[in-house]
Enzyme design. Sequence first.
Site, PDB file in Angstrom:
ATOM      1  N   ASN A 294     -49.943-158.174  -1.550  1.00 42.52           N
ATOM      2  CA  ASN A 294     -50.700-159.456  -1.293  1.00 42.52           C
ATOM      3  C   ASN A 294     -50.220-160.596  -2.018  1.00 42.52           C
ATOM      4  O   ASN A 294     -50.263-160.893  -3.344  1.00 42.52           O
ATOM      5  CB  ASN A 294     -52.097-159.181  -1.399  1.00 42.52           C
ATOM      6  CG  ASN A 294     -53.003-160.285  -0.924  1.00 42.52           C
ATOM      7  OD1 ASN A 294     -52.546-161.537  -1.010  1.00 42.52           O
ATOM      8  ND2 ASN A 294     -54.037-159.880  -0.584  1.00 42.52           N
TER       9      ASN A 294
ATOM     10  N   ASP B  33     -57.732-152.946  -7.422  1.00 39.82           N
ATOM     11  CA  ASP B  33     -58.310-152.526  -6.023  1.00 39.82           C
ATOM     12  C   ASP B  33     -59.447-153.263  -5.917  1.00 39.82           C
ATOM     13  O   ASP B  33     -60.177-152.939  -7.059  1.00 39.82           O
ATOM     14  CB  ASP B  33     -58.406-151.016  -5.731  1.00 39.82           C
ATOM     15  CG  ASP B  33     -58.448-150.821  -4.300  1.00 39.82           C
ATOM     16  OD1 ASP B  33     -57.385-150.896  -3.694  1.00 39.82           O
ATOM     17  OD2 ASP B  33     -59.572-150.246  -3.888  1.00 39.82           O
TER      18      ASP B  33
ATOM     19  N   PHE C 296     -59.171-166.443   0.899  1.00 39.37           N
ATOM     20  CA  PHE C 296     -58.776-165.247   1.938  1.00 39.37           C
ATOM     21  C   PHE C 296     -59.871-164.403   2.102  1.00 39.37           C
ATOM     22  O   PHE C 296     -60.761-164.482   1.395  1.00 39.37           O
ATOM     23  CB  PHE C 296     -57.543-164.681   1.444  1.00 39.37           C
ATOM     24  CG  PHE C 296     -57.445-163.692   0.102  1.00 39.37           C
ATOM     25  CD1 PHE C 296     -57.596-164.352  -0.866  1.00 39.37           C
ATOM     26  CD2 PHE C 296     -57.972-162.220   0.135  1.00 39.37           C
ATOM     27  CE1 PHE C 296     -57.768-163.546  -2.109  1.00 39.37           C
ATOM     28  CE2 PHE C 296     -57.915-161.664  -0.807  1.00 39.37           C
ATOM     29  CZ  PHE C 296     -58.033-162.089  -1.932  1.00 39.37           C
TER      30      PHE C 296
ATOM     31  N   TYR D  72     -62.997-162.291   2.585  1.00 36.43           N
ATOM     32  CA  TYR D  72     -64.472-162.717   2.834  1.00 36.43           C
ATOM     33  C   TYR D  72     -65.134-163.926   2.376  1.00 36.43           C
ATOM     34  O   TYR D  72     -65.809-164.355   2.323  1.00 36.43           O
ATOM     35  CB  TYR D  72     -65.280-161.501   2.227  1.00 36.43           C
ATOM     36  CG  TYR D  72     -65.082-160.286   3.368  1.00 36.43           C
ATOM     37  CD1 TYR D  72     -65.707-159.897   4.470  1.00 36.43           C
ATOM     38  CD2 TYR D  72     -64.114-159.342   2.776  1.00 36.43           C
ATOM     39  CE1 TYR D  72     -65.630-158.625   4.822  1.00 36.43           C
ATOM     40  CE2 TYR D  72     -63.758-158.228   3.302  1.00 36.43           C
ATOM     41  CZ  TYR D  72     -64.536-157.843   4.546  1.00 36.43           C
ATOM     42  OH  TYR D  72     -64.412-156.789   5.166  1.00 36.43           O
TER      43      TYR D  72
ATOM     44  N   HIS E 209     -64.126-161.988  -9.632  1.00 37.92           N
ATOM     45  CA  HIS E 209     -64.034-160.701  -9.942  1.00 37.92           C
ATOM     46  C   HIS E 209     -62.769-160.331 -10.518  1.00 37.92           C
ATOM     47  O   HIS E 209     -62.810-159.830 -11.523  1.00 37.92           O
ATOM     48  CB  HIS E 209     -64.458-159.683  -8.901  1.00 37.92           C
ATOM     49  CG  HIS E 209     -64.034-160.127  -7.665  1.00 37.92           C
ATOM     50  ND1 HIS E 209     -64.001-161.371  -6.856  1.00 37.92           N
ATOM     51  CD2 HIS E 209     -63.186-159.367  -6.733  1.00 37.92           C
ATOM     52  CE1 HIS E 209     -63.310-161.443  -5.880  1.00 37.92           C
ATOM     53  NE2 HIS E 209     -62.601-160.161  -5.647  1.00 37.92           N
ATOM     54  N   ARG E 210     -61.929-160.787  -9.661  1.00 35.41           N
ATOM     55  CA  ARG E 210     -60.203-160.332 -10.269  1.00 35.41           C
ATOM     56  C   ARG E 210     -60.024-161.080 -11.468  1.00 35.41           C
ATOM     57  O   ARG E 210     -59.425-160.778 -12.371  1.00 35.41           O
ATOM     58  CB  ARG E 210     -59.370-160.979  -9.139  1.00 35.41           C
ATOM     59  CG  ARG E 210     -58.221-160.396  -9.112  1.00 35.41           C
ATOM     60  CD  ARG E 210     -57.273-160.342  -8.073  1.00 35.41           C
ATOM     61  NE  ARG E 210     -57.688-161.269  -6.773  1.00 35.41           N
ATOM     62  CZ  ARG E 210     -58.512-160.837  -5.767  1.00 35.41           C
ATOM     63  NH1 ARG E 210     -58.605-159.643  -5.877  1.00 35.41           N
ATOM     64  NH2 ARG E 210     -58.894-161.730  -5.264  1.00 35.41           N
TER      65      ARG E 210
HETATM   66  P1  IMP Z   1     -58.014-155.623  -2.494  1.00 35.07           P
HETATM   67  O1  IMP Z   1     -58.013-154.241  -2.917  1.00 35.07           O
HETATM   68  O2  IMP Z   1     -57.782-156.640  -3.650  1.00 35.07           O
HETATM   69  O3  IMP Z   1     -56.573-155.717  -1.674  1.00 35.07           O
HETATM   70  O4  IMP Z   1     -59.132-155.927  -1.725  1.00 35.07           O
HETATM   71  C1  IMP Z   1     -59.334-155.355  -0.448  1.00 35.07           C
HETATM   72  C2  IMP Z   1     -60.189-156.199   0.395  1.00 35.07           C
HETATM   73  O5  IMP Z   1     -61.123-156.727  -0.235  1.00 35.07           O
HETATM   74  C3  IMP Z   1     -59.335-157.497   1.068  1.00 35.07           C
HETATM   75  O6  IMP Z   1     -58.448-157.111   2.019  1.00 35.07           O
HETATM   76  C4  IMP Z   1     -60.474-158.443   1.335  1.00 35.07           C
HETATM   77  O7  IMP Z   1     -60.822-158.157   2.669  1.00 35.07           O
HETATM   78  C5  IMP Z   1     -61.361-158.191   0.185  1.00 35.07           C
HETATM   79  N1  IMP Z   1     -61.285-159.169  -1.012  1.00 35.07           N
HETATM   80  C6  IMP Z   1     -60.853-158.609  -2.214  1.00 35.07           C
HETATM   81  N2  IMP Z   1     -60.968-159.536  -2.943  1.00 35.07           N
HETATM   82  C7  IMP Z   1     -61.200-160.964  -2.228  1.00 35.07           C
HETATM   83  C8  IMP Z   1     -61.612-162.150  -2.649  1.00 35.07           C
HETATM   84  O8  IMP Z   1     -61.432-162.566  -3.736  1.00 35.07           O
HETATM   85  N3  IMP Z   1     -62.052-162.671  -1.607  1.00 35.07           N
HETATM   86  C9  IMP Z   1     -62.270-162.411  -0.371  1.00 35.07           C
HETATM   87  N4  IMP Z   1     -61.980-161.028  -0.139  1.00 35.07           N
HETATM   88  C10 IMP Z   1     -61.431-160.406  -0.924  1.00 35.07           C
END
Ligand code: IMP
Length: 199
Positions: A9, A68, A149, A151, A177-178
């Site tokens: 991503n 994740d 991106f 939500y 959160h990240r």
């Molecule tokens: P991932 O595991 O970080 O790829 O997150 C899985 C899914 O959670 C993503 O495809 C988004 O739909 C949602 N998501 C994770 N982090 C975010 C964010 O910071 N903003 C919005 N959606 C998020």
Amino acid sequence: MELCFATHNLNKLEEVKKILGSSYNLQGLAEIGCTEELPETTGTIAGNSRQKAEYVFAKYGAACFADDSGLEVEALQGAPGVDSAFYAGPQKSYQDNVALLLHNLTGVTNRSARFITIITFITEARKVWQFEGILKGEITDSPRGVKGFGYDPVFLPAGSARTLAEMELTEKNTISHRAKAMELFLSFLDKEYDSGSNG
Ligand code: IMP
């Protein structure tokens, strides 16, 4: 210090590069020659985070971290959770996911939700660490804003009048959160992880 972030991503890679700053040479999966999809089959956010890091470490031998994340909505018993990326189907469309979420919350007054990130770090020594970050907030009635991106357009952080999609990336990075999980990870790197490099 060289580190690989096990993600395809590019939005996230960009976010994390900004958080890490110039003392880290952050590589994405493409830069280590990994073009295949990473496995995410454990059914939990923590499990998938670990599974991705272990896969990249085993196959490419790179000290790496994986994250994740997911959105957990209280009134939906924690959904979409580990299924956040493909809530509305395998096409993984951000727009479809948001539309389904709003549909499933039609008439629901409890809009409480949280984003969660688990980062897993694996070093050459085959040691594994995990770091967690949480952002609490609410789901809006309709999308607002065009930045970010996933939500972001329907997530209103607690105490904020603007959704994540109405914030600049630099602002999102101070509360997300990240970013929180990354902060714990970074402080661990600074204090406890001797890379043996100039990091
Ligand atoms: P991932 O595991 O970080 O790829 O997150 C899985 C899914 O959670 C993503 O495809 C988004 O739909 C949602 N998501 C994770 N982090 C975010 C964010 O910071 N903003 C919005 N959606 C998020």
